[in-house]
Write a protein that holds these residues in place. Structure first.
Motif, short mmCIF file in Angstrom:
data_model
loop_
_atom_site.label_atom_id
_atom_site.label_comp_id
_atom_site.label_asym_id
_atom_site.label_seq_id
_atom_site.Cartn_x
_atom_site.Cartn_y
_atom_site.Cartn_z
N SER A 221 0.85 -1.18 0.00
CA SER A 221 0.00 0.00 0.00
C SER A 221 0.89 1.23 0.00
O SER A 221 1.94 1.26 0.67
N LEU A 222 0.50 2.26 -0.77
CA LEU A 222 1.24 3.52 -0.81
C LEU A 222 0.55 4.51 0.11
O LEU A 222 -0.55 4.98 -0.17
N ASP A 223 1.20 4.83 1.23
CA ASP A 223 0.64 5.68 2.28
C ASP A 223 0.85 7.15 1.93
O ASP A 223 1.75 7.51 1.17
N ASP A 224 0.01 8.02 2.53
CA ASP A 224 0.14 9.48 2.39
C ASP A 224 0.15 9.91 0.93
O ASP A 224 0.85 10.86 0.55
N PHE A 225 -0.60 9.22 0.08
CA PHE A 225 -0.55 9.50 -1.34
C PHE A 225 -0.99 10.95 -1.62
O PHE A 225 -1.99 11.43 -1.12
N GLY A 226 -0.20 11.62 -2.46
CA GLY A 226 -0.51 13.00 -2.84
C GLY A 226 0.19 14.04 -2.02
O GLY A 226 0.09 15.24 -2.30
N THR A 227 0.96 13.63 -0.99
CA THR A 227 1.62 14.62 -0.12
C THR A 227 3.11 14.72 -0.38
O THR A 227 3.78 15.59 0.17
N GLY A 228 3.67 13.81 -1.17
CA GLY A 228 5.12 13.77 -1.33
C GLY A 228 5.55 13.95 -2.77
O GLY A 228 5.31 14.97 -3.39
N TYR A 229 6.17 12.90 -3.32
CA TYR A 229 6.79 12.98 -4.64
C TYR A 229 6.00 12.12 -5.64
O TYR A 229 6.51 11.16 -6.18
N SER A 230 4.74 12.48 -5.82
CA SER A 230 3.89 11.68 -6.71
C SER A 230 4.48 11.65 -8.12
O SER A 230 4.66 12.69 -8.74
N ASP B 32 -1.06 -2.68 -4.38
CA ASP B 32 -2.42 -3.18 -4.25
C ASP B 32 -3.38 -2.07 -3.82
O ASP B 32 -4.59 -2.18 -4.05
N GLN B 33 -2.83 -1.02 -3.17
CA GLN B 33 -3.70 -0.03 -2.55
C GLN B 33 -3.03 1.34 -2.50
O GLN B 33 -1.82 1.45 -2.34
N LEU B 34 -3.85 2.38 -2.64
CA LEU B 34 -3.44 3.75 -2.38
C LEU B 34 -4.18 4.23 -1.13
O LEU B 34 -5.35 3.88 -0.92
N LYS B 35 -3.49 5.07 -0.33
CA LYS B 35 -4.11 5.58 0.88
C LYS B 35 -4.25 7.09 0.76
O LYS B 35 -3.26 7.80 0.57
N ILE B 36 -5.48 7.58 0.83
CA ILE B 36 -5.71 9.03 0.80
C ILE B 36 -5.27 9.61 2.13
O ILE B 36 -5.74 9.19 3.20
N ASP B 37 -4.38 10.59 2.09
CA ASP B 37 -3.84 11.15 3.33
C ASP B 37 -4.92 11.90 4.11
O ASP B 37 -5.83 12.51 3.54
N ARG B 38 -4.77 11.86 5.43
CA ARG B 38 -5.76 12.49 6.31
C ARG B 38 -5.86 14.00 6.09
O ARG B 38 -6.90 14.60 6.37
N SER B 39 -4.80 14.63 5.56
CA SER B 39 -4.84 16.07 5.34
C SER B 39 -5.88 16.44 4.29
O SER B 39 -6.44 17.55 4.33
N PHE B 40 -6.16 15.54 3.36
CA PHE B 40 -7.19 15.80 2.35
C PHE B 40 -8.58 15.49 2.88
O PHE B 40 -9.57 16.06 2.42
N VAL B 41 -8.65 14.57 3.84
CA VAL B 41 -9.94 14.17 4.40
C VAL B 41 -10.46 15.20 5.40
O VAL B 41 -11.66 15.47 5.49
N HIS B 42 -9.54 15.82 6.13
CA HIS B 42 -9.92 16.69 7.25
C HIS B 42 -10.84 17.83 6.82
O HIS B 42 -11.85 18.12 7.46
#
Length: 452
Positions: free
Chosen positions: A342-351, A362-372
């Motif tokens: 799984s790729l954690d914190d997706f969209g916050t680093g070096y996409s 197998d999985q992407l994880k939407i970072d909590r900063s986008f959910v908040h």
């Protein structure tokens, strides 16, 4: 007489640059401190360290490195007053001793900053090496004679600490020693010692946070490490994980997490109702890039009897900037045994989409900063929608972390997200409090510190 002169030269001067060495610097510093106290004039030590010098040695060789150090010594000497003293401690470390500065602190600091600026500008000019033009810079730490210290070695240590602050501030800059630096270093050293004890004494434990689908069905958990300190109680991960990364303890801690999680996964597999649960663990960049990482994972699976298809390793985007080919190779080896990624914190680093399509995820994880701020932010909504579309196109499951309330969950569901993790569904907690039928085996609870 010539032999005595040669012995003196070898004893007190650096063979490469001809500058005074550490021994002679400390002797001179001892007298300079006495003069400063007698004349009531300020003085300072400037600890000068080249930035990224190791990279030059690794790419062009140590001969080139030695030539650069000789040129650095010459440039620094060109900037000195007659009463100043320059020394080379070793490697790429130089120390400049300034004397007879104004006793008024602000005036002394202004003079030091002027000198340091001259040094930084001199070292920023390209160095001409055989066949190469090399750009360099330096970080400078300053300790004043008037600051509290017991002996010359301690003053030198203060300047060294300030230099590391300059490195942390982005390099090619100047920092002054502050007693709070020493306090922070002392506290860090004490915490590091306690963390080593914690690992040896079984004070570390794992808590698990549920991961569910849109119907609230439990699909798996993420294992999160906690430190049950005997005096301080639960130490937050943000306080000791960065320390573990910095001092190298992240490797044994990561190995402990891996083996403990696999044993827990095998324990749940004994209950027919829990055999389908997945267990995710975070893997640090340092751990993943270690030569033994693949062997460690396979050994943990073999020893515990855990199903590799139920183990999920979470990587962060920052790990993708380090030797991507080796990373893809290791992922491929583990993927062949069934391990999930799984790729954690997706969209916050070096996409990087070019890397993303090559990684066996197998999985992407939407970072909590986008959910908040999802409900009140059009940009966060657009980002989440894009991540979901990307996941669907690449046939990857997408899970949102940091889901804390029903409104966030409903907004994600409307956008097409069907998997969630967060306090809305449960806080990280010991395995026996998750409400599962399986419990933590005694061997794990006692041997690895998985306490309730």
């Amino acid at each position: 007489k010539k032999n005595l002169e040669q012995i003196h030269q070898l004893a007190f001067y650096d063979a490469l640059t001809g500058l005074p060495n550490r021994r002679l610097l400390l002797d001179r510093l001892q007298f300079a401190l006495a003069r400063s106290a007698r004349n009531r004039r300020e003085g300072a030590l400037l600890f000068i360290d080249l930035d990224n010098f190791k990279q030059l040695n690794d790419t062009l060789g140590h001969d080139m490195g030695d030539l650069l150090l000789q040129q650095v010594g010459d440039r620094l000497l060109d900037q000195l007053r007659q009463e100043d003293s320059l020394a080379r401690l070793g490697g790429d470390e130089f120390v400049l001793m300034l004397e007879n500065l104004d006793p008024e602190p602000q005036a002394a600091i202004a003079a030091i900053e002027q000198v340091a600026d001259k040094l930084l500008r001199a070292l920023a000019k390209p160095f001409e090496l055989p066949g190469h033009s090399h750009d360099s810079s330096a970080s400078i730490g300053v300790a004043l004679f008037s600051q509290p210290h017991d002996r010359p070695e301690e003053l030198l240590k203060h300047a060294d600490l300030a230099m590391y602050e300059a490195k942390a501030a982005g390099r090619n800059t100047l920092r002054f020693f502050d007693p709070r630096m020493q306090q922070a270093l002392t506290a860090r050293a004490a915490l590091e010692h306690e963390l080593r004890r914690a690992l040896a004494d079984g004070q570390l434990l794992l808590h698990y946070q549920p991961q569910v689908d849109q119907h609230g069905t439990l699909l798996g958990v993420e294992a999160l490490v906690r430190w049950q300190h005997p005096q301080r109680g639960l130490v937050p991960p943000g306080e000791f994980i960065p320390l573990a990364e910095g001092c190298g303890l992240i490797l044994p801690i990561g190995r402990w997490i891996l083996h403990s999680a696999c044993r827990q996964l095998a324990s749940w597999a004994q209950d027919p109702g829990q055999t389908g649960l997945t267990l995710a663990i975070n893997v640090s960049a340092r751990q993943f890039h270690h030569p033994d990482f693949v062997a460690d994972v396979l050994a943990a699976l073999t020893e515990s009897g855990a199903d590799p298809q139920r183990l999920e390793l979470e990587l962060t985007e920052s790990q993708l900037v380090q030797d991507i080919e080796a990373l893809i190779g290791k992922m491929g080896q583990l993927k062949a045994h069934g391990v999930r990624f799984s790729l954690d914190d997706f969209g916050t680093g070096y996409s990087s989409l070019s890397y993303l399509k090559r990684l066996p995820l197998d999985q992407l994880k939407i970072d909590r900063s986008f959910v908040h701020d999802l409900q009140g932010s059009a940009s966060d909504t657009a980002i989440v929608r894009t991540i979901l579309a990307l996941g669907q196109a690449l046939e990857l499951r997408v899970i949102a972390e940091g889901v804390e309330n029903q409104a966030q969950r409903d907004a994600l569901l409307r956008l097409g997200c069907h998997y969630f993790q967060g306090y809305l569904y449960g806080a990280p907690q010991p395995a026996e409090q998750l409400g599962l039928h399986g419990t933590t085996p005694a061997s794990v609870r006692q041997g690895a510190g998985l306490q309730g």
